[in-house]
Design a protein around this motif. Structure first.
Motif, mmCIF file in Angstrom:
data_model
loop_
_atom_site.group_PDB
_atom_site.id
_atom_site.type_symbol
_atom_site.label_atom_id
_atom_site.label_comp_id
_atom_site.label_asym_id
_atom_site.label_seq_id
_atom_site.Cartn_x
_atom_site.Cartn_y
_atom_site.Cartn_z
ATOM 1 N N VAL A 22 -2.753 -0.071 -0.446
ATOM 2 C CA VAL A 22 -1.570 0.622 0.079
ATOM 3 C C VAL A 22 -1.984 1.528 1.237
ATOM 4 N N ARG A 23 -3.075 2.293 1.076
ATOM 5 C CA ARG A 23 -3.518 3.196 2.149
ATOM 6 C C ARG A 23 -3.871 2.422 3.411
ATOM 7 N N ALA A 24 -4.549 1.285 3.260
ATOM 8 C CA ALA A 24 -4.935 0.481 4.432
ATOM 9 C C ALA A 24 -3.685 -0.064 5.131
ATOM 10 N N ALA A 25 -2.751 -0.577 4.371
ATOM 11 C CA ALA A 25 -1.522 -1.115 4.970
ATOM 12 C C ALA A 25 -0.707 0.005 5.616
ATOM 13 N N ALA A 26 -0.647 1.152 4.974
ATOM 14 C CA ALA A 26 0.162 2.261 5.475
ATOM 15 C C ALA A 26 -0.321 2.742 6.832
ATOM 16 N N VAL A 57 2.089 11.019 2.850
ATOM 17 C CA VAL A 57 2.986 11.966 3.516
ATOM 18 C C VAL A 57 2.433 13.389 3.319
ATOM 19 N N GLU A 58 2.035 13.703 2.093
ATOM 20 C CA GLU A 58 1.460 15.026 1.809
ATOM 21 C C GLU A 58 0.192 15.275 2.621
ATOM 22 N N ASP A 59 -0.561 14.224 2.903
ATOM 23 C CA ASP A 59 -1.814 14.338 3.675
ATOM 24 C C ASP A 59 -1.587 14.271 5.185
ATOM 25 N N ASP A 60 -0.323 14.248 5.622
ATOM 26 C CA ASP A 60 0.030 14.181 7.045
ATOM 27 C C ASP A 60 -0.481 12.925 7.737
ATOM 28 N N VAL A 61 -0.549 11.840 7.005
ATOM 29 C CA VAL A 61 -0.918 10.557 7.588
ATOM 30 C C VAL A 61 0.353 9.773 7.917
ATOM 31 N N TYR A 73 8.807 4.709 5.652
ATOM 32 C CA TYR A 73 7.546 5.363 5.990
ATOM 33 C C TYR A 73 6.950 4.742 7.243
ATOM 34 N N CYS A 74 6.311 5.582 8.053
ATOM 35 C CA CYS A 74 5.564 5.100 9.210
ATOM 36 C C CYS A 74 4.465 6.112 9.532
ATOM 37 N N VAL A 75 3.543 5.703 10.378
ATOM 38 C CA VAL A 75 2.431 6.574 10.764
ATOM 39 C C VAL A 75 2.989 7.827 11.424
#
Length: 174
Positions: A22-26, A57-61, A73-75
């Motif tokens: 999920v993190r890689a795709a996000a 989102v919490e990590d500001d990514v 969601y988006c970058v």
């Protein structure tokens, strides 16, 4: 599988945890996407995708955008740009950044002179006047490179503009 064969993408994906997938795709979400879309792309449940997207989102990514009755969601491009500026400042001294900026501007000036245009859009439009397929391809590549440099120049400028300010604050207390 022979020793010379690369592992398949599916195999590499299976070796990643659900959260890693999920993190890689996000980090590639340039256009807003739903948790269901991310779940389908990464082979996880919607609930799992939602959990990791919210962490990002919490990590500001990532940014969460509310549209109608759903979250997309988006970058977070602003935070990504800040991180990129900080990386440039940490990895390069002021002279290196100045040289890079000068080189990018010189390359654009050369393209303007070579093709007698002022923008990448004008260069793309000039393709209509060209019959040689190799020349068409060259102009497409130059236009893409020019657009890339147009995106990079403000980031390098920002790194230079705030170089002293950032250097003063990027000190680890001892």
């Amino acid at each position: 599988m022979s020793d010379n064969t690369e592992p398949s993408d599916d195999h590499a994906r299976d070796a990643m945890t659900r959260g890693d997938r999920v993190r890689a795709a996000a980090r590639t979400l340039r256009t807003p996407r739903s948790p269901a879309w991310v779940a389908e792309e990464t082979g996880v449940s919607v609930k799992t995708a939602q959990k990791y997207l919210d962490q990002l989102v919490e990590d500001d990514v990532l940014r969460r955008i509310e549209r109608a009755d759903r979250s997309l969601y988006c970058v977070d491009r602003l935070m990504a740009t800040y991180r990129e500026v900080a990386a440039l400042q940490r990895e390069h001294d002021r002279e290196e950044l100045t040289d890079v900026l000068e080189s990018m501007q010189s390359e654009i000036a050369a393209w303007k002179a070579t093709y007698d245009v002022e923008t990448p859009g004008e260069l793309r439009a000039s393709i209509a006047d060209v019959d040689d397929p190799d020349e068409v391809e060259e102009r497409r590549e130059v236009a893409a490179d020019w657009e890339h440099l147009d995106d990079r120049i403000p980031i390098v400028r920002a790194a230079l503009n705030e170089y002293d300010w950032a250097s003063d604050r990027d000190v680890v207390p001892v």
